[in-house]
Design a protein around this motif. Sequence first.
Motif, PDB file in Angstrom:
ATOM      1  N   ALA A   3       0.829  -1.202   0.000  1.00 22.21           N
ATOM      2  CA  ALA A   3       0.000   0.000   0.000  1.00 22.21           C
ATOM      3  C   ALA A   3       0.870   1.260   0.000  1.00 22.21           C
ATOM      4  CB  ALA A   3      -0.932  -0.005   1.205  1.00 22.21           C
ATOM      5  N   VAL A   4       1.955   1.219   0.748  1.00 20.43           N
ATOM      6  CA  VAL A   4       2.866   2.362   0.791  1.00 20.43           C
ATOM      7  C   VAL A   4       3.523   2.563  -0.568  1.00 20.43           C
ATOM      8  CG1 VAL A   4       4.999   3.245   1.815  1.00 20.43           C
ATOM      9  CG2 VAL A   4       3.277   2.152   3.267  1.00 20.43           C
ATOM     10  N   LEU A   5       3.980   1.465  -1.186  1.00 19.02           N
ATOM     11  CA  LEU A   5       4.589   1.576  -2.509  1.00 19.02           C
ATOM     12  C   LEU A   5       3.595   2.100  -3.539  1.00 19.02           C
ATOM     13  CD1 LEU A   5       6.761  -1.655  -2.694  1.00 19.02           C
ATOM     14  CD2 LEU A   5       7.532   0.699  -2.429  1.00 19.02           C
ATOM     15  N   GLU A   6       2.346   1.675  -3.425  1.00 19.31           N
ATOM     16  CA  GLU A   6       1.311   2.155  -4.347  1.00 19.31           C
ATOM     17  C   GLU A   6       1.078   3.649  -4.167  1.00 19.31           C
ATOM     18  OE1 GLU A   6      -3.403   1.379  -5.303  1.00 19.31           O
ATOM     19  OE2 GLU A   6      -2.316  -0.018  -4.020  1.00 19.31           O
ATOM     20  N   GLN A   7       1.056   4.112  -2.927  1.00 18.51           N
ATOM     21  CA  GLN A   7       0.853   5.538  -2.666  1.00 18.51           C
ATOM     22  C   GLN A   7       2.046   6.362  -3.167  1.00 18.51           C
ATOM     23  OE1 GLN A   7       0.037   5.929   1.481  1.00 18.51           O
ATOM     24  NE2 GLN A   7      -2.083   5.221   1.283  1.00 18.51           N
ATOM     25  N   VAL A   8       3.244   5.872  -2.944  1.00 16.97           N
ATOM     26  CA  VAL A   8       4.437   6.590  -3.415  1.00 16.97           C
ATOM     27  C   VAL A   8       4.449   6.641  -4.940  1.00 16.97           C
ATOM     28  CG1 VAL A   8       6.960   6.512  -3.552  1.00 16.97           C
ATOM     29  CG2 VAL A   8       5.819   6.125  -1.376  1.00 16.97           C
ATOM     30  N   ALA A   9       4.077   5.532  -5.580  1.00 15.49           N
ATOM     31  CA  ALA A   9       4.055   5.499  -7.046  1.00 15.49           C
ATOM     32  C   ALA A   9       3.011   6.454  -7.598  1.00 15.49           C
ATOM     33  CB  ALA A   9       3.790   4.081  -7.536  1.00 15.49           C
ATOM     34  N   GLY A  10       1.907   6.639  -6.887  1.00 16.29           N
ATOM     35  CA  GLY A  10       0.868   7.553  -7.343  1.00 16.29           C
ATOM     36  C   GLY A  10       1.220   9.005  -7.132  1.00 16.29           C
ATOM     37  N   VAL A  11       1.865   9.299  -6.003  1.00 17.88           N
ATOM     38  CA  VAL A  11       2.171  10.691  -5.663  1.00 17.88           C
ATOM     39  C   VAL A  11       3.454  11.166  -6.350  1.00 17.88           C
ATOM     40  CG1 VAL A  11       2.756  12.238  -3.772  1.00 17.88           C
ATOM     41  CG2 VAL A  11       0.951  10.539  -3.473  1.00 17.88           C
ATOM     42  N   ALA A  12       4.487  10.345  -6.289  1.00 15.02           N
ATOM     43  CA  ALA A  12       5.787  10.743  -6.838  1.00 15.02           C
ATOM     44  C   ALA A  12       6.366   9.599  -7.670  1.00 15.02           C
ATOM     45  CB  ALA A  12       6.732  11.108  -5.707  1.00 15.02           C
ATOM     46  N   PRO A  13       5.906   9.454  -8.922  1.00  9.13           N
ATOM     47  CA  PRO A  13       6.384   8.320  -9.726  1.00  9.13           C
ATOM     48  C   PRO A  13       7.885   8.359  -9.998  1.00  9.13           C
ATOM     49  CG  PRO A  13       4.965   9.767 -11.022  1.00  9.13           C
ATOM     50  CD  PRO A  13       4.931  10.252  -9.616  1.00  9.13           C
ATOM     51  N   GLN A  14       8.459   9.559 -10.095  1.00 10.41           N
ATOM     52  CA  GLN A  14       9.897   9.646 -10.342  1.00 10.41           C
ATOM     53  C   GLN A  14      10.685   9.133  -9.135  1.00 10.41           C
ATOM     54  OE1 GLN A  14      11.251  13.550 -11.297  1.00 10.41           O
ATOM     55  NE2 GLN A  14      13.033  12.786 -12.404  1.00 10.41           N
ATOM     56  N   LEU A  15      10.235   9.446  -7.938  1.00 10.64           N
ATOM     57  CA  LEU A  15      10.878   8.945  -6.724  1.00 10.64           C
ATOM     58  C   LEU A  15      10.771   7.430  -6.650  1.00 10.64           C
ATOM     59  CD1 LEU A  15      12.219   9.564  -3.978  1.00 10.64           C
ATOM     60  CD2 LEU A  15       9.919   9.714  -3.028  1.00 10.64           C
ATOM     61  N   PHE A  16       9.628   6.902  -7.048  1.00  9.11           N
ATOM     62  CA  PHE A  16       9.425   5.457  -7.053  1.00  9.11           C
ATOM     63  C   PHE A  16      10.396   4.791  -8.024  1.00  9.11           C
ATOM     64  CE2 PHE A  16       7.221   1.676  -8.720  1.00  9.11           C
ATOM     65  CZ  PHE A  16       7.131   0.948  -7.546  1.00  9.11           C
ATOM     66  N   LEU A  17      10.569   5.371  -9.209  1.00  5.22           N
ATOM     67  CA  LEU A  17      11.498   4.808 -10.186  1.00  5.22           C
ATOM     68  C   LEU A  17      12.937   4.867  -9.679  1.00  5.22           C
ATOM     69  CD1 LEU A  17      10.067   6.106 -13.562  1.00  5.22           C
ATOM     70  CD2 LEU A  17       9.999   3.784 -12.648  1.00  5.22           C
ATOM     71  N   TYR A  18      13.297   5.949  -8.997  1.00  4.59           N
ATOM     72  CA  TYR A  18      14.634   6.040  -8.408  1.00  4.59           C
ATOM     73  C   TYR A  18      14.845   4.947  -7.360  1.00  4.59           C
ATOM     74  CZ  TYR A  18      15.386  10.638 -10.546  1.00  4.59           C
ATOM     75  OH  TYR A  18      15.547  11.665 -11.424  1.00  4.59           O
ATOM     76  N   ALA A  19      13.841   4.692  -6.542  1.00  6.63           N
ATOM     77  CA  ALA A  19      13.950   3.663  -5.503  1.00  6.63           C
ATOM     78  C   ALA A  19      14.092   2.274  -6.128  1.00  6.63           C
ATOM     79  CB  ALA A  19      12.742   3.716  -4.578  1.00  6.63           C
ATOM     80  N   VAL A  20      13.327   2.001  -7.161  1.00  3.04           N
ATOM     81  CA  VAL A  20      13.422   0.699  -7.842  1.00  3.04           C
ATOM     82  C   VAL A  20      14.779   0.557  -8.521  1.00  3.04           C
ATOM     83  CG1 VAL A  20      12.477  -0.683  -9.739  1.00  3.04           C
ATOM     84  CG2 VAL A  20      10.934   0.435  -8.115  1.00  3.04           C
ATOM     85  N   ALA A  21      15.250   1.618  -9.168  1.00  2.00           N
ATOM     86  CA  ALA A  21      16.555   1.577  -9.820  1.00  2.00           C
ATOM     87  C   ALA A  21      17.668   1.355  -8.793  1.00  2.00           C
ATOM     88  CB  ALA A  21      16.796   2.861 -10.595  1.00  2.00           C
ATOM     89  N   LEU A  22      17.575   2.011  -7.653  1.00  5.30           N
ATOM     90  CA  LEU A  22      18.562   1.822  -6.594  1.00  5.30           C
ATOM     91  C   LEU A  22      18.569   0.378  -6.110  1.00  5.30           C
ATOM     92  CD1 LEU A  22      20.625   3.036  -4.622  1.00  5.30           C
ATOM     93  CD2 LEU A  22      18.710   3.533  -3.105  1.00  5.30           C
TER      94      LEU A  22
END
Length: 60
Positions: A3-22
């Motif tokens: 649920a947290v990952l879904e909320q982060v992906a919805g609010v800040a998709p660029q931050l989510f992509l950075y976290a996945v890339a890291l």
Amino acid sequence: MWAVLEQVAGVAPQLFLYAVALFVVMILLALVISLRQAEASERPEIIRALADLMAFWKKR
């Protein structure tokens, strides 16, 4: 957690992509570090294939 990952992906998709890339970079670096000093007989077959691929690209 999802649920947290879904909320982060919805609010800040660029931050989510950075976290996945890291996360992906960390996994790949761990693989490289573990393969550096290991003997071929100590590696599972898939790891051995990846090590051969790394050696091939290092020669080029």
